[in-house]
Design an enzyme around this catalytic site. Structure first.
Site, PDB file in Angstrom:
ATOM      1  N   ARG A 106     -10.997  73.999 101.346  1.00 34.34           N
ATOM      2  CA  ARG A 106     -11.194  75.423 101.009  1.00 34.34           C
ATOM      3  C   ARG A 106     -11.080  76.387 102.430  1.00 34.34           C
ATOM      4  O   ARG A 106     -10.393  77.382 102.378  1.00 34.34           O
ATOM      5  CB  ARG A 106     -12.764  75.585 100.843  1.00 34.34           C
ATOM      6  CG  ARG A 106     -12.979  75.273  99.390  1.00 34.34           C
ATOM      7  CD  ARG A 106     -14.192  75.294  98.687  1.00 34.34           C
ATOM      8  NE  ARG A 106     -14.325  74.895  97.274  1.00 34.34           N
ATOM      9  CZ  ARG A 106     -15.175  74.815  96.403  1.00 34.34           C
ATOM     10  NH1 ARG A 106     -16.420  75.059  97.097  1.00 34.34           N
ATOM     11  NH2 ARG A 106     -14.987  74.735  95.309  1.00 34.34           N
ATOM     12  N   TYR A 165      -6.782  78.363  93.356  1.00 31.12           N
ATOM     13  CA  TYR A 165      -7.291  76.925  93.471  1.00 31.12           C
ATOM     14  C   TYR A 165      -8.231  76.691  94.531  1.00 31.12           C
ATOM     15  O   TYR A 165      -8.800  77.346  95.139  1.00 31.12           O
ATOM     16  CB  TYR A 165      -5.778  75.907  93.606  1.00 31.12           C
ATOM     17  CG  TYR A 165      -5.023  76.243  94.720  1.00 31.12           C
ATOM     18  CD1 TYR A 165      -5.244  77.037  96.021  1.00 31.12           C
ATOM     19  CD2 TYR A 165      -3.578  75.828  94.746  1.00 31.12           C
ATOM     20  CE1 TYR A 165      -4.344  77.111  97.083  1.00 31.12           C
ATOM     21  CE2 TYR A 165      -2.730  75.966  95.707  1.00 31.12           C
ATOM     22  CZ  TYR A 165      -3.181  76.672  96.909  1.00 31.12           C
ATOM     23  OH  TYR A 165      -2.333  76.690  97.839  1.00 31.12           O
ATOM     24  N   GLU A 166      -8.775  75.386  94.426  1.00 33.93           N
ATOM     25  CA  GLU A 166     -10.002  74.729  95.410  1.00 33.93           C
ATOM     26  C   GLU A 166     -10.990  75.520  94.944  1.00 33.93           C
ATOM     27  O   GLU A 166     -11.739  75.732  95.842  1.00 33.93           O
ATOM     28  CB  GLU A 166      -9.486  74.677  96.664  1.00 33.93           C
ATOM     29  CG  GLU A 166      -8.350  73.839  97.201  1.00 33.93           C
ATOM     30  CD  GLU A 166      -8.606  72.444  96.964  1.00 33.93           C
ATOM     31  OE1 GLU A 166      -9.831  72.013  96.819  1.00 33.93           O
ATOM     32  OE2 GLU A 166      -7.460  71.754  96.985  1.00 33.93           O
ATOM     33  N   GLY A 167     -11.205  75.828  93.725  1.00 32.91           N
ATOM     34  CA  GLY A 167     -12.331  76.661  93.389  1.00 32.91           C
ATOM     35  C   GLY A 167     -11.943  78.338  93.450  1.00 32.91           C
ATOM     36  O   GLY A 167     -11.774  78.728  94.242  1.00 32.91           O
TER      37      GLY A 167
END
Lengths: 594, 594
Positions: free
Chosen positions: A295, A439-441
């Site tokens: 993140r 992406y990545e949350g």
């Protein structure tokens, strides 16, 4: 195409002058990282990014990846560039020396990451994903797995992936269906389909190591029944040479808005042999360790692209002659004045500049705390740093990608119609940056993580790791006349953040939807205050250089800080009002009426 | 791919309920446009947009246009769709009945335009540009030109273009170099290169009529030496049949971020025969007439794409099951709840909805005033309407494309990773929308037009056309309890707008850079107040339907108005602060320091 030059001057500023990077060498394990080692690393990284990676950025976007007979071909030049990258040791810089890594402090590594993302984000995805796999195995694998896989991941002869998403579940991994059956020999057989797997298949390395979330037969339902497995494309022999092809294959590659030279794969696992990483059913924990570093890295992607866009826009604004200054021709000898004379063009460039340099400082601060968390001898300091990093991770990810997207769009706007044409590369930065908000949350998930987990964590202890230094700074600078024009707006915004925090905590406790509806506004409010604080601190450093500023670097810092306070920080007022209005109008809207 | 349904219910609301569209038939020339004629037109337009144009939107984006031997091929299906469109009379709807047009009121035409843009913006560019050419010839051509060209442009057998930009000049047309030499027979010979010419060459029509800005030999320098010429691809015989090929050709087509099915051409004029449109050296005036209608149309492009994106996002948010409501499972029988339960998803959808419906009302208001300007018997009313339209044109163009771009990005965000994949069409809306912030004058130029020309025009008379109705409304509703929650925030924002207006006028008079630096903030502040006013008025209409609202349409209106006031209008506070901070930090930044 716009060229890219790594902003080394500013990088050294945040590293050494803002964050006291020269103290890194006092941390156990970092003894050798003195300035005379770090500076050449940054310069070499700049060279490889400017000369090897960036020239492939546009052509990689045009060509994209192709899938033929299950094999993915990366764009022309990527293989050679990867070899150069790998042989230069760049896959190893942030890795554990035990496995051949160079153990570079995170504070330095974030700067290198920024350069890579700015130069060629698609390229950077391949070593980036490998590093994610490295982190997972390093953190949770047993010694046998580590000894066999880590040296190859570190030296880059093998690549890695993270296989989480399935067609019916992305954010909600509790729904995932990929199955892992024990084979009786200590290994497992995996079957299922994963989608959106970056670097899932490619031609850059001889092997690819997939880190895969799957369910064991006795797994509890939902998120607590997920385990992490390592599934190599080729099963290595004990000596590291390649053995049999494993039952994992690429079924398709996605056609996307951007990062076209990064292969986004559908991966089919069909009785594929895998090994458990960490404990059964504890896959999410192992994954989160990886995801937190990722993140931060995604936040830096936003920054890198925004920096590249800024550089392109400034060059164009100097060269393109169009119109006359509103106050009268500045260059009457030329057919028109450069764009740079126009206030609205300057406004756009300064937004890019102020958010980019602010985000670089934010990344540097967070990386510095990560270094303390991992290397400081005092456990209390380590804990404080860990709290800080946990708190700031969702902010770094979401704020820096949102601001990065806005900045790349401003870069297009400065170019006018020429920005919309692919040739100049400005619109590619927009398309490439757009995924970083997802992406990545998604950034909405980051906001929920902030209000739902991080605020409340340890009875607000994490929060104090940010609030205390800001309070202390405001108190210390309250009487400083030279700083007043910066400190006053910051103080005002900080009060808003404090009140908003109390409101979110109080209302969210009574009704979680209140916190949910406030989350995105709150994260941005928090992030803008953080940048405001960093701008005030940067200005403080810069003001000390009055009279000792031959190239005007420090004057520009103070001027940018002023712009930030005047033109960007006021957004906190709007965010505060929106947030304080509560969830009523969000949740009260009837479902059928949408 | 997301499907598109024309939002006819809401269109009828703004046309008949908000803007009193049934009164259109009382205007001379509009007698036949009663509701029983208009409604079927809207329904037919919806059909052709949903069934003919929208199915080609994604494939057109994938395939793009191709150039071979100077000929441009549009994507598969575009020729047939154009024939259907033309034969259905859609190229003629907004044209003068004298030349075969249907003379549709602008109030209705904007709704049709919105549907076309939503369904397939690239397709819409071709008839859109033809209409621009039609407007120029109709407004400024002599009778011979009109008689020869207009019937063909109206029935769509010929298309048109607007040739303004050259490689070295876009915004600053005073620099343009294309030359026109008298040929001695009343016609001219044009030589030069134009770029970014939408629909410059294509295979949809038998002829293309270029409207070209060029300089006569005796032309004064700069913007006052530009004349407008009509240059057909094939020179028509007096009976309208096609004669010789003219010296105009397409040298290249641009590769762009979006609107890929719209051919953006480099056009070379090489001793091409052309005819003067309007007076010598008065080309910019003729061009501006066209450009003002085009600017409204571009604003509507932003709205159309945002509406299409909203529809896709709502459908996805209903269908996609992911996670559980924060307050506990809403559908425990299903593996997860739909996205629609999540506050942050609702927040995104409601921003889309509130800005889209607000922009639709703004477009309707402006179109209504255009109808009054063009058809009202009382010259005083016509003048008032003209003032209003002049004032609002830059706001419609810039605000609606900026909000449209933000909305299309929210649509992608609701889809998460699936939004980034081309398959679903959500990212195409973003790419297609991005150009609307740039062409027909960048949004920065619109802001300068607002603060530099429109504010001061006629001693502020234009401004009063907006300020007076808002003041009157606020006064009338000051005591209305049911409206208080909407009127109070509007009143607060309106005060900000009034103060900002005074500040921009005062500071800009002393130093034009002050107005220039404030322009973008000011335009958005103005636009958000305009939407706020329209939301309050829409809510007023809707509140009168309490108890007479079987499908909840009016309840949703009031709820959306509430959301707008809670969550969007507060932005005016931040814009106000930024604007009031002045130009110091923008202009004080040293040029070399960028």
């Amino acid at each position: 195409m716009a060229s890219y030059r790594a902003p080394l001057r500013d990088m050294r500023f945040v590293l050494y002058e803002l964050m006291n990077g020269e103290s890194l060498a006092s941390l156990p394990g970092y003894e050798e990282f003195t300035r005379d080692l770090i500076d050449p690393i940054l310069e070499e990284a700049a060279k490889v990014c400017e000369q090897v990676l960036h020239p492939l950025n546009r052509s990689g976007d045009e060509e994209g990846c192709t899938l033929e007979n299950g094999e993915v071909r990366t764009p022309k030049g990527f293989r050679e560039a990867y070899t150069t990258f790998r042989e230069g040791g760049w896959t190893a810089i942030a890795c554990d020396p035990t496995y051949g890594g160079q153990g570079l402090p995170k504070s330095v590594n974030v700067l290198v990451e920024e350069m890579i993302c700015a130069a060629n984000l698609s390229f950077g995805m391949y070593p980036g994903l490998s590093h994610g796999a490295y982190v997972s195995v390093h953190g949770h694998g047993d010694d046998a797995l580590k000894d066999l896989y880590l040296p190859k991941l570190v030296d880059g002869t093998w690549a890695g992936t993270m296989c989480l998403t399935e067609p019916h579940c992305g954010t909600d991994l509790g729904l995932l269906r990929t199955k892992a059956q024990p084979r009786g020999d200590g290994s497992y057989s995996l079957t299922g389909t994963k989608i959106f797997i970056s670097a899932g298949e490619h031609d850059l390395t001889e092997n690819i190591v997939h880190l895969v979330l799957a369910r064991l037969p006795d797994a509890p339902k939902g998120i607590k029944g997920i385990s992490l497995f390592l599934v190599p494309k080729f099963i290595p022999n004990p000596d590291g040479s390649l053995g049999a092809r494993n039952g994992v294959s690429c079924g398709a590659i996605e056609h996307k808005m951007g990062i076209k030279a990064s292969a986004t794969c559908v991966m089919n696992f069909d009785d594929a042999q895998g090994w458990l990483v960490g404990e059964p059913h504890k896959g999410m924990r192992a994954m989160f360790a990886m995801m937190n570093t990722e993140r931060l890295s995604v936040g830096i992607q936003g920054l890198g692209l925004a920096e590249a866009s800024y550089q392109g826009a400034v060059t164009y604004a100097r060269e393109r002659l169009q119109g006359r200054a509103l106050t009268g021709a500045k260059h009457p000898d030329k057919p028109a004045d450069p764009l740079l004379v126009h206030p609205d063009v300057r406004r756009m460039l300064l937004i890019q500049r102020a958010t980019n340099e602010g985000c670089r400082a934010l990344a540097a601060w967070t990386a510095h705390q990560l270094d303390l968390q991992n290397h400081h001898p005092d456990p209390a300091v380590r804990q404080e740093a860990e709290d800080f990093v946990a708190l700031m991770t969702p902010i770094v990810k979401a704020l820096m990608t949102d601001l990065g997207f806005e900045a790349t769009n401003l870069g297009v706007q400065v170019f006018g119609g020429h920005g919309y044409i692919r040739e100049h590369g400005m619109e590619q930065y927009v398309r490439d940056c757009r995924i970083a908000q997802i992406y990545e949350g998604t950034n909405g998930i980051q906001a929920l993580d902030l209000v739902g987990r991080k605020l409340a964590a340890n009875a607000g202890r994490s929060l104090r790791r940010f609030f205390h230094p800001v309070s202390a700074f405001l108190e210390a600078k309250g009487e400083d006349e030279a700083m007043a024009e910066l400190v006053q707006p910051l103080a005002k915004a900080f009060v808003r953040l404090q009140q908003a925090t109390a409101q979110v905590a109080r209302a969210g406790l009574a009704n979680p939807d209140e916190a949910g509806a406030a989350a995105t506004d709150y994260l941005r409010l928090f992030g803008l205050v953080a940048l405001g604080y960093l701008w005030a601190r940067m200005a403080e450093v810069a003001l000390a250089h009055e009279g000792d500023d031959p190239d005007g670097f420090y004057r520009a810092k103070v001027a940018t800080a002023r712009f930030y306070m005047d033109k960007i920080l006021p957004q906190t007022g709007a965010l505060f009002s929106s947030l304080m209005a509560g969830a009523g109008s969000v949740m009260g809207f009837e479902e059928e009426a949408f």
